[in-house]
Design an enzyme around this catalytic site. Sequence first.
Site, PDB file in Angstrom:
ATOM      1  N   HIS A 129       0.681  -1.184   0.017  1.00 14.06           N
ATOM      2  CA  HIS A 129      -0.001  -0.009   0.234  1.00 14.06           C
ATOM      3  C   HIS A 129       0.784   1.279  -0.212  1.00 14.06           C
ATOM      4  O   HIS A 129       0.339   2.306   0.159  1.00 14.06           O
ATOM      5  CB  HIS A 129      -1.038   0.204   1.380  1.00 14.06           C
ATOM      6  CG  HIS A 129      -2.093  -0.991   1.088  1.00 14.06           C
ATOM      7  ND1 HIS A 129      -3.217  -0.576   0.601  1.00 14.06           N
ATOM      8  CD2 HIS A 129      -2.364  -2.148   1.540  1.00 14.06           C
ATOM      9  CE1 HIS A 129      -4.195  -1.704   0.355  1.00 14.06           C
ATOM     10  NE2 HIS A 129      -3.548  -2.701   1.150  1.00 14.06           N
ATOM     11  N   LYS A 134      -8.318  14.433   4.073  1.00 11.17           N
ATOM     12  CA  LYS A 134      -7.529  13.094   3.712  1.00 11.17           C
ATOM     13  C   LYS A 134      -6.545  13.199   5.022  1.00 11.17           C
ATOM     14  O   LYS A 134      -6.538  14.461   5.761  1.00 11.17           O
ATOM     15  CB  LYS A 134      -6.718  13.156   2.494  1.00 11.17           C
ATOM     16  CG  LYS A 134      -5.960  14.234   2.178  1.00 11.17           C
ATOM     17  CD  LYS A 134      -5.353  13.851   0.865  1.00 11.17           C
ATOM     18  CE  LYS A 134      -6.137  14.158  -0.327  1.00 11.17           C
ATOM     19  NZ  LYS A 134      -6.090  13.015  -1.187  1.00 11.17           N
ATOM     20  N   ARG A 135      -5.765  12.249   5.445  1.00  5.93           N
ATOM     21  CA  ARG A 135      -5.019  12.303   6.569  1.00  5.93           C
ATOM     22  C   ARG A 135      -4.073  13.382   6.189  1.00  5.93           C
ATOM     23  O   ARG A 135      -3.508  13.583   4.990  1.00  5.93           O
ATOM     24  CB  ARG A 135      -4.255  11.010   6.652  1.00  5.93           C
ATOM     25  CG  ARG A 135      -5.132   9.727   7.212  1.00  5.93           C
ATOM     26  CD  ARG A 135      -5.331  10.257   8.558  1.00  5.93           C
ATOM     27  NE  ARG A 135      -4.529  10.088   9.477  1.00  5.93           N
ATOM     28  CZ  ARG A 135      -3.943   9.216  10.415  1.00  5.93           C
ATOM     29  NH1 ARG A 135      -4.880   8.045  10.427  1.00  5.93           N
ATOM     30  NH2 ARG A 135      -2.995   9.269  11.123  1.00  5.93           N
ATOM     31  N   LYS A 191       1.161  14.749   0.790  1.00  6.96           N
ATOM     32  CA  LYS A 191      -0.233  14.837   0.334  1.00  6.96           C
ATOM     33  C   LYS A 191      -0.454  16.257   0.109  1.00  6.96           C
ATOM     34  O   LYS A 191      -1.365  16.713  -0.803  1.00  6.96           O
ATOM     35  CB  LYS A 191      -1.174  14.477   1.179  1.00  6.96           C
ATOM     36  CG  LYS A 191      -1.430  13.055   1.222  1.00  6.96           C
ATOM     37  CD  LYS A 191      -2.432  12.546   2.296  1.00  6.96           C
ATOM     38  CE  LYS A 191      -2.568  11.137   2.547  1.00  6.96           C
ATOM     39  NZ  LYS A 191      -3.558  10.214   1.534  1.00  6.96           N
ATOM     40  N   THR A 247      -8.034   6.916  -2.626  1.00  3.86           N
ATOM     41  CA  THR A 247      -9.562   6.543  -2.871  1.00  3.86           C
ATOM     42  C   THR A 247     -10.488   7.580  -2.702  1.00  3.86           C
ATOM     43  O   THR A 247     -11.633   7.566  -3.373  1.00  3.86           O
ATOM     44  CB  THR A 247     -10.036   5.250  -1.793  1.00  3.86           C
ATOM     45  OG1 THR A 247      -9.628   5.615  -0.793  1.00  3.86           O
ATOM     46  CG2 THR A 247      -9.103   3.991  -2.171  1.00  3.86           C
ATOM     47  N   LYS A 272     -14.055   8.785  -4.768  1.00  2.66           N
ATOM     48  CA  LYS A 272     -15.347   9.069  -4.006  1.00  2.66           C
ATOM     49  C   LYS A 272     -15.808  10.318  -4.601  1.00  2.66           C
ATOM     50  O   LYS A 272     -17.153  10.675  -4.663  1.00  2.66           O
ATOM     51  CB  LYS A 272     -15.279   9.463  -2.675  1.00  2.66           C
ATOM     52  CG  LYS A 272     -14.808   7.956  -1.848  1.00  2.66           C
ATOM     53  CD  LYS A 272     -14.183   8.107  -0.490  1.00  2.66           C
ATOM     54  CE  LYS A 272     -13.456   7.167   0.082  1.00  2.66           C
ATOM     55  NZ  LYS A 272     -12.833   7.302   1.403  1.00  2.66           N
TER      56      LYS A 272
HETATM   57  C1  PLP Z   1     -11.780   7.698   1.754  1.00  2.00           C
HETATM   58  C2  PLP Z   1     -11.181   8.103   2.934  1.00  2.00           C
HETATM   59  C3  PLP Z   1      -9.827   8.359   3.027  1.00  2.00           C
HETATM   60  C4  PLP Z   1      -8.600   8.074   2.060  1.00  2.00           C
HETATM   61  O1  PLP Z   1      -8.614   9.501   1.433  1.00  2.00           O
HETATM   62  P1  PLP Z   1      -7.518   9.797   0.245  1.00  2.00           P
HETATM   63  O2  PLP Z   1      -7.793  11.001  -0.270  1.00  2.00           O
HETATM   64  O3  PLP Z   1      -7.544   8.503  -0.551  1.00  2.00           O
HETATM   65  O4  PLP Z   1      -6.303   9.933   1.171  1.00  2.00           O
HETATM   66  C5  PLP Z   1      -9.364   8.660   4.351  1.00  2.00           C
HETATM   67  N1  PLP Z   1     -10.118   8.923   5.308  1.00  2.00           N
HETATM   68  C6  PLP Z   1     -11.361   8.955   5.314  1.00  2.00           C
HETATM   69  C7  PLP Z   1     -12.425   9.198   6.368  1.00  2.00           C
HETATM   70  C8  PLP Z   1     -12.101   8.464   3.976  1.00  2.00           C
HETATM   71  O5  PLP Z   1     -13.461   8.327   3.933  1.00  2.00           O
END
Ligand code: PLP
Length: 606
Positions: free
Chosen positions: A146, A337-338, A343, A445, A449
Site C-alpha cells: 500500500h 484526507k490524513r 499529500k 480512494t 469518491k
Molecule cells: C476515503 C477516505 C480516506 C482516504 O482518502 P485519500 O484522499 O485517498 O487519502 C481517508 N479517510 C477517510 C475518512 C475516508 O473516507
Amino acid sequence: MAYDTPIPGYRNNTVNNLRLWAAKSTREFDFSYFNEGNYIRAVENKQRSEIISKVLYPNDDKFEGKELRLKQEYFFVSATLQDVMRRFKKGHHDFSKFNDKVAVQLNDTHPAIAIPELMRTLIDVEHLDWEKAWEITVKTFGYTNHTILPEALEKWSVSLMERVLPRHIQIIYEINRRFLSEVAYRFPGSSEHQQAMSLIDENGEKKVCMAHLAIVGSHSTNGVAALHTELLKSHVFKPFYEMFPERFYNITNGITQRRWLQKCNPELAQLITKNIGDGWVKNLQELKKLIPFAEDKGFRDEWRKIKLSNKLRLTEYLMHNNTFAINVNAMFDCQVKRIHEYKRQLLNVLHVIYLYNKIRANPTAEYTPRSVIIGGKAAPGYATAKLIIKLINSVADVVNNDPVIGGRLRLYFLANYRVSLAENTIPATDLSEQISTAGTEASGTGNMKFALNGALTIGTLDGANIEIKKEVGDDNIFIFGMTVEEIKQLKNKGYSPYDYYQKNPELKEVIDMIGNGHFSPQHPYVFRPIVDSLLYQGDQYFLLADFASYVSCQERVSRLYRDREEWTKKSILNVARIGVFSSDRSIQEYAQKVWGVSASPVILTP
Ligand SMILES: *Cc1c(COP(=O)(O)O)cnc(C)c1O
C-alpha cells in the site's frame, strides 16, 4: 476473544462474517496476591495481557518499531491462523487441499509475520516437512503493498524478534538461507542481488525486511494503482520482479457505490435512478448511460440544484458543529484526507495565500469566489503535520476576517475528519484536491469518491489520478505538476528550491508572510520550521517546483467554474465515466487473479 460482525451483501442473499479479536485475560484477578494485600499485583497479569489489543497504532505511512506493536501484530495473526486451522481440520484429515480451500490476503506488510507463523504451525504442530509446508504457505498467501514511502516499510530489529518471537526468527533465517541460494542460482556471482534481496538488512543494526518476507512467502504481490505497481516493479522491488515476474499484479483500488453514492448522496442517486434505472447500484459501469444527459439542459439544472442542496446541508452541519458559515455560492474546493507532507496540504495553503494577496492587491477585479475546505487528522507524534494544521487555522483566521476579502475567499479547517464527515463533505464538493507529489500516493480512494459525486479533480499524475484521467477524458480533469520522470531528472541534476523562491516574486511573498509572522503576530516565528523545510532542507516533496503550475491550473479551474453549463457538463461526464473504480471490480480482480475463485450463483428470493 472473537468479536463477530455480520456483513450483509447488497441484495444477494449472502451474509459474510467479519471476525475481530481482543486480548482477554482468562483470570480477572489473582486471589493469592490479593490476600497478601498486594492489590496491584493481583490485576497486573490481566492488564499486561489485555494491553496487546488496546490501541490502534495511529501512524499513517510511518513505521514505529515498538515491542508492543510487534506483539499486537503477532497476536492478531496467530488468533486468525488458529481459527483458520481449526475450521479447516473439521473437514480435512491432511493438508493436501489447504491452499485450495484457504486464501490469506496480507493487507499491507503489517501481518507478514503470518508467513513464518503458518510455517511454524505446519512444521512444529502438524509435522509436515519443510518443502511441503513451504509450498502450501506460498500458495496460500497473497500480498498487497500500500505504500512505497521508505519510512513506512516495516523493518523489525533482529534482537527484538529474537526476544519476542524466537522460533519465528529461526524460521525466517531458514527461509532466507534457502531463498538466497535460489538468488545465487538466478544471479550468479552477484553480491548486489544477495544484499538487495536478503530478508535481513545488515546495514547497521540487523533488521528483518517484512516486505521482502511478504514477497518471498506469497504467490502474488500487487500494487493498488497502475503507476504504483510499475514503481514496485521498476524500483522498490525491482530484483524481486526480475526473479518472479509472474508473481506481480496490478489491482487498482475501488470504492463502494452503495456507501459513496447511494447512501451519502441520496438526491443525486435518485436523479440518476430516475433517468437510467438502478442497475448502477450493482454494476457501476451502467453509469455510462448518463453520458448523453450531459447535453440535456434540464438535467444539468437538476444536477446543479442537487449540488447546491448538498452544499447547504454541509453548511448547516458545520454551523452546528464548528459555528462557522460558508458562502454556498462559492466554489467548494475540498482537500480532506490524513495530514501528511507528501499529500501537500501545504501547497493548497500556499495557493490560498496567493489568492488572498491577489484580491488584496486588486480588490475591485472579478474573482471566482472559493470556499477552501481542508480537513484531516495528524498522527499524534507527527509534529510537522500538526504545525500544518495550525497554519491552516491561522491563515483562515486572517483571511476570513479581512473585510477587503468579503465572501470571495474563505478557508476552513474541518476537525475530526472521519467517514461520517466524509459522507457529508464529498457530495457538497465542486473541486477535489488530489495534489500529492508524483510517485508518492499509491492509489488514493478519496479521488474516486469525489468524482463519483460530481466533483472535478485538480491533481497530479500520481496514483489512481492517472487512471481517472484516462477514464473521464483529458478535458474533464485538471492536471498539473511534474511527472515521476521529471522529478527523477530534477533530483539527479540537483533540486534547488531556493531558486524557485527567488525567481517567483508571488511565491516569495507568500513564503515570507508565513515566515515573518503575518498569520501569527503573537508568535511571529512559530511557522519558521515550515519555511525552513521548504527553503533550506530541500523541500522533499517539491512544493516550490510545482507551485507555478498549480497556480496556473487553478486559474483555469476558476475560469471554467464561471461557465456553469460547461462545468456541469464535465461534472456529469465525470460521474458517467467513473464506473471502473467500483470496489466490486477490485474484488472481482482479487478473486480471479489472486485467490482463484469464481462467483457462486445467487438465488434471490422475492
Ligand atoms: C476515503 C477516505 C480516506 C482516504 O482518502 P485519500 O484522499 O485517498 O487519502 C481517508 N479517510 C477517510 C475518512 C475516508 O473516507
